[in-house]
Design a protein around this motif. Structure first.
Motif: not given
Ligand SMILES: [Zn+2]
Length: 71
Positions: A12, A15, A17, A42, A44-45
């Motif tokens: 990503c 972030c 990851c 992503c 995560e975000c």
């Molecule tokens: Zn991300």
């Protein structure tokens, strides 16, 4: 005949990851189409970003080029 699985790997840009997806060719084409850029999200975000097919999944890119050669 065994179904080939393709591994899409990317990181990503927001972030940082990294994640990987494993899909069959049919799933790849259905989800991303046959374009040089693939869209990823992503986990995560939740940022949606474009990844270069060549770097995210070199195997798939190779196969696309083979297909082009074959007509
Ligand atoms: Zn991300």
């Amino acid at each position: 005949m065994t179904k080939k699985r393709y591994r899409i790997q990317s990181a990503c840009p927001q972030c940082g990851c990294s994640f990987a997806q494993v899909m069959s060719k049919e799933e790849l084409l259905e989800k991303h189409g046959d374009t040089p850029n693939i869209e990823l999200e992503c986990g995560e975000c939740m940022l949606k970003f474009q990844a270069d097919r060549k770097s995210a999944c070199p195997e798939w890119d190779d196969e696309c080029r083979l297909n082009e050669k074959n007509g």
